[in-house]
Write an enzyme that holds these catalytic residues in place. Structure first.
Site, PDB file in Angstrom:
ATOM      1  N   GLU A   1     -11.804  -3.601   7.104  1.00 17.23           N
ATOM      2  CA  GLU A   1     -12.965  -2.880   6.562  1.00 17.23           C
ATOM      3  C   GLU A   1     -14.279  -3.614   6.880  1.00 17.23           C
ATOM      4  O   GLU A   1     -15.290  -3.393   6.220  1.00 17.23           O
ATOM      5  CB  GLU A   1     -12.802  -2.698   5.049  1.00 17.23           C
ATOM      6  CG  GLU A   1     -11.678  -1.729   4.694  1.00 17.23           C
ATOM      7  CD  GLU A   1     -11.473  -1.542   3.194  1.00 17.23           C
ATOM      8  OE1 GLU A   1     -11.824  -0.487   2.655  1.00 17.23           O
ATOM      9  OE2 GLU A   1     -10.926  -2.474   2.560  1.00 17.23           O
TER      10      GLU A   1
ATOM     11  N   LYS B   1     -19.748  -7.068  -5.693  1.00 18.70           N
ATOM     12  CA  LYS B   1     -18.396  -7.062  -5.120  1.00 18.70           C
ATOM     13  C   LYS B   1     -18.470  -7.258  -3.607  1.00 18.70           C
ATOM     14  O   LYS B   1     -17.646  -7.968  -3.022  1.00 18.70           O
ATOM     15  CB  LYS B   1     -17.721  -5.727  -5.465  1.00 18.70           C
ATOM     16  CG  LYS B   1     -16.281  -5.570  -4.985  1.00 18.70           C
ATOM     17  CD  LYS B   1     -15.306  -6.366  -5.830  1.00 18.70           C
ATOM     18  CE  LYS B   1     -13.881  -6.340  -5.328  1.00 18.70           C
ATOM     19  NZ  LYS B   1     -13.140  -5.130  -5.543  1.00 18.70           N
TER      20      LYS B   1
ATOM     21  N   GLY C   1      -3.918   4.296  -4.781  1.00 16.99           N
ATOM     22  CA  GLY C   1      -3.605   5.707  -5.080  1.00 16.99           C
ATOM     23  C   GLY C   1      -2.317   5.819  -5.881  1.00 16.99           C
ATOM     24  O   GLY C   1      -2.208   6.633  -6.799  1.00 16.99           O
TER      25      GLY C   1
ATOM     26  N   ASN D   1     -13.320  -0.842  -1.345  1.00 15.66           N
ATOM     27  CA  ASN D   1     -14.153  -2.019  -1.097  1.00 15.66           C
ATOM     28  C   ASN D   1     -15.164  -1.675  -0.010  1.00 15.66           C
ATOM     29  O   ASN D   1     -14.928  -0.796   0.814  1.00 15.66           O
ATOM     30  CB  ASN D   1     -13.284  -3.188  -0.624  1.00 15.66           C
ATOM     31  CG  ASN D   1     -12.588  -3.872  -1.795  1.00 15.66           C
ATOM     32  OD1 ASN D   1     -13.064  -3.819  -2.926  1.00 15.66           O
ATOM     33  ND2 ASN D   1     -11.471  -4.506  -1.523  1.00 15.66           N
TER      34      ASN D   1
ATOM     35  N   GLY E   1      -4.165  10.658  -0.476  1.00 15.84           N
ATOM     36  CA  GLY E   1      -3.227   9.664   0.045  1.00 15.84           C
ATOM     37  C   GLY E   1      -2.177   9.255  -0.969  1.00 15.84           C
ATOM     38  O   GLY E   1      -2.104   9.775  -2.098  1.00 15.84           O
TER      39      GLY E   1
ATOM     40  N   SER F   1      -7.232  -9.198   1.464  1.00 15.25           N
ATOM     41  CA  SER F   1      -6.784  -7.982   2.165  1.00 15.25           C
ATOM     42  C   SER F   1      -7.130  -8.061   3.654  1.00 15.25           C
ATOM     43  O   SER F   1      -6.361  -7.612   4.500  1.00 15.25           O
ATOM     44  CB  SER F   1      -7.404  -6.746   1.534  1.00 15.25           C
ATOM     45  OG  SER F   1      -8.809  -6.851   1.552  1.00 15.25           O
TER      46      SER F   1
HETATM   47  N1  LIG Z   1      -4.603  -2.716  -2.578  1.00 16.54           N
HETATM   48  C1  LIG Z   1      -5.336  -3.483  -3.361  1.00 16.54           C
HETATM   49  O1  LIG Z   1      -4.834  -4.404  -4.017  1.00 16.54           O
HETATM   50  C2  LIG Z   1      -6.817  -3.228  -3.509  1.00 16.54           C
HETATM   51  C3  LIG Z   1      -7.505  -3.879  -4.535  1.00 16.54           C
HETATM   52  C4  LIG Z   1      -8.858  -3.620  -4.703  1.00 16.54           C
HETATM   53  C5  LIG Z   1      -9.509  -2.766  -3.839  1.00 16.54           C
HETATM   54  N2  LIG Z   1      -8.812  -2.161  -2.840  1.00 16.54           N
HETATM   55  C6  LIG Z   1      -9.540  -1.252  -1.958  1.00 16.54           C
HETATM   56  O2  LIG Z   1      -9.109   0.072  -2.252  1.00 16.54           O
HETATM   57  C7  LIG Z   1      -9.143   0.867  -1.064  1.00 16.54           C
HETATM   58  C8  LIG Z   1      -7.746   1.455  -0.818  1.00 16.54           C
HETATM   59  O3  LIG Z   1      -6.862   0.381  -0.564  1.00 16.54           O
HETATM   60  P1  LIG Z   1      -5.288   0.531  -0.534  1.00 16.54           P
HETATM   61  O4  LIG Z   1      -4.759  -0.847  -0.424  1.00 16.54           O
HETATM   62  O5  LIG Z   1      -4.828   1.402  -1.636  1.00 16.54           O
HETATM   63  O6  LIG Z   1      -5.101   1.292   0.875  1.00 16.54           O
HETATM   64  P2  LIG Z   1      -3.790   1.892   1.510  1.00 16.54           P
HETATM   65  O7  LIG Z   1      -2.579   1.393   0.809  1.00 16.54           O
HETATM   66  O8  LIG Z   1      -3.910   1.691   2.981  1.00 16.54           O
HETATM   67  O9  LIG Z   1      -3.902   3.444   1.192  1.00 16.54           O
HETATM   68  C9  LIG Z   1      -4.726   4.322   1.861  1.00 16.54           C
HETATM   69  C10 LIG Z   1      -4.095   5.699   1.747  1.00 16.54           C
HETATM   70  O10 LIG Z   1      -5.065   6.633   2.154  1.00 16.54           O
HETATM   71  C11 LIG Z   1      -4.428   7.614   2.931  1.00 16.54           C
HETATM   72  N3  LIG Z   1      -5.383   8.259   3.815  1.00 16.54           N
HETATM   73  C12 LIG Z   1      -6.291   7.693   4.618  1.00 16.54           C
HETATM   74  N4  LIG Z   1      -6.997   8.623   5.288  1.00 16.54           N
HETATM   75  C13 LIG Z   1      -6.499   9.815   4.882  1.00 16.54           C
HETATM   76  C14 LIG Z   1      -6.785  11.168   5.229  1.00 16.54           C
HETATM   77  N5  LIG Z   1      -7.721  11.472   6.115  1.00 16.54           N
HETATM   78  N6  LIG Z   1      -6.091  12.125   4.610  1.00 16.54           N
HETATM   79  C15 LIG Z   1      -5.109  11.838   3.740  1.00 16.54           C
HETATM   80  N7  LIG Z   1      -4.777  10.579   3.380  1.00 16.54           N
HETATM   81  C16 LIG Z   1      -5.462   9.592   3.949  1.00 16.54           C
HETATM   82  C17 LIG Z   1      -3.390   6.846   3.705  1.00 16.54           C
HETATM   83  O11 LIG Z   1      -2.475   7.780   4.170  1.00 16.54           O
HETATM   84  P3  LIG Z   1      -1.252   7.477   5.127  1.00 16.54           P
HETATM   85  O12 LIG Z   1      -0.160   7.035   4.183  1.00 16.54           O
HETATM   86  O13 LIG Z   1      -0.999   8.811   5.759  1.00 16.54           O
HETATM   87  O14 LIG Z   1      -1.704   6.425   6.083  1.00 16.54           O
HETATM   88  C18 LIG Z   1      -2.861   5.905   2.632  1.00 16.54           C
HETATM   89  O15 LIG Z   1      -1.840   6.520   1.872  1.00 16.54           O
HETATM   90  C19 LIG Z   1      -9.608  -0.095   0.054  1.00 16.54           C
HETATM   91  O16 LIG Z   1     -11.005  -0.012   0.185  1.00 16.54           O
HETATM   92  C20 LIG Z   1      -9.245  -1.460  -0.487  1.00 16.54           C
HETATM   93  O17 LIG Z   1     -10.048  -2.500   0.057  1.00 16.54           O
HETATM   94  C21 LIG Z   1      -7.473  -2.352  -2.656  1.00 16.54           C
END
Ligand SMILES: NC(=O)c1ccc[n+]([C@@H]2O[C@H](COP(=O)([O-])OP(=O)(O)OC[C@H]3O[C@@H](n4cnc5c(N)ncnc54)[C@H](OP(=O)(O)O)[C@@H]3O)[C@@H](O)[C@H]2O)c1
Length: 316
Positions: A280, A198, A27, A116, A22, A268
């Protein structure tokens, strides 16, 4: 991104190929750090139209400095050539992502779960029982105000541990690479304790802030104390049944510290409900409910939070 001081030795010795699934918020931070460290990395994308030589992402770090990176990209179901596969995606996306590339995954390739919630370790063990696997959790903060723009909102720390480790000679090299990605990082003999800790924080703060449409800090109000204690107490009983040595007062202290520290933030799950996105919840309170039922521990408070979030998701 995060200011780092690493020796050139660390950079030049890393010949492992990293694949990040992703181009999401976390990422994007990982990609930026791989770029800074000179790691060999690529992004695995599901949207074919984005897989192109001039793909670029802008990353705004915590000091508001913006860097443009141009990572290599590959369609997820075509990806073969990597040693480390990092999944910084939502818990409910993990199984589908792995299934979409399963035919190309070799048993030596290391799977790194970074999300998470809990429940995906069981899924990976079933789908890819032979692959080395790391589970990790981070408190870094980031979001995407635009499709190709990642904004870092907070520094954090990362906890990692082996669920299934590779040959000892590989362990050191892989740990060195992962340690540098979202520092400071700690490796745990049993990562599941850190994951449960967590999970407890997320099981309280996420649903309550989403249901009541409030910032994290408002959970300090007395009217939420009872619900917070009941939710934590159920998780504490489950953890004790699983033989973790944990006290309710310590879990509550940890939850309250995060409420204080992130008082001005929206969680979130609050943001997911607010913007009409899937949450989630199934991997947070849903996991607690499932474990409680398996172990014969009462999970009324967690079930209630789960039901309320599912009802809000249905309304969208
Ligand atoms: N963001 C934060 O501040 C934060 C902090 C701590 C923990 N977390 C945790 O970290 C995790 C990720 O969070 P995030 O905020 O980074 O999520 P996000 O911004 O929604 O990113 C998810 C990415 O995964 C890609 N994806 C999902 N399924 C896929 C597949 N089958 N093939 C290819 N790509 C795929 C999505 O692609 P598309 O672009 O195509 O949709 C998107 O780019 C979650 O569990 C969240 O709770 C996040």
């Amino acid at each position: 991104m995060v200011p780092l001081s690493l020796s050139s030795d660390t950079q030049s010795k890393n010949s492992l190929k990293i694949a990040i699934i992703g181009q999401g918020a976390i990422g994007g931070l990982l990609a930026s750090q791989c770029h800074n460290l000179g790691y060999n990395y690529q992004l695995l994308l599901r949207n074919k139209t984005l897989v192109k030589p001039n793909f670029s992402l802008q990353i705004e770090d915590i000091r508001q400095q913006v860097t443009q990176i141009q990572p290599k990209t590959c369609q997820i179901d075509q990806a073969k050539n990597f040693d480390l596969l990092i999944l910084p995606i939502k818990a409910y996306q993990v199984l589908a992502a792995l299934k979409s590339m399963q035919k190309n995954i070799q048993p030596h390739q290391v799977i790194v779960l970074l999300h998470n919630g809990m429940g995906t370790i069981e899924q990976v063990k079933q789908l890819l029982p032979d692959n080395p696997c790391v589970a990790a959790t981070t408190s870094y903060g980031a979001f995407k105000p635009a499709p190709a723009y990642v904004k870092q909102t907070g520094l954090g720390e990362t906890h990692l541990g082996w669920i299934n480790s590779p040959e000892p000679e590989q362990v050191e090299e892989i740990e060195k690479i992962l340690t540098n990605l979202l520092p400071p990082s700690s490796w745990h003999q049993d990562i599941t304790i850190a994951l449960w800790n967590k999970l407890t924080i997320n099981a309280v703060i996420n649903p309550l802030t989403a249901i009541h449409n409030i910032k994290n800090g408002e959970l300090n109000e007395r009217k939420y104390t009872g619900e917070i204690e009941k939710t934590c107490s159920e998780i504490c009983s489950i953890m004790q049944q699983l033989n973790y040595s944990v006290q309710l007062k310590d879990l509550l202290k940890r939850v309250n510290q995060v409420i204080e520290k992130t008082a001005n933030n929206y969680s979130s799950m609050h943001q997911d409900i607010y913007h009409g996105r899937k949450t989630e919840i199934e991997y947070i309170n849903g996991y607690v409910v499932q474990k409680g039922k398996e172990l014969g521990v009462g999970v009324k408070a967690n079930q209630e939070l789960f039901n309320q979030i599912k009802a809000l998701e249905k309304k969208q």
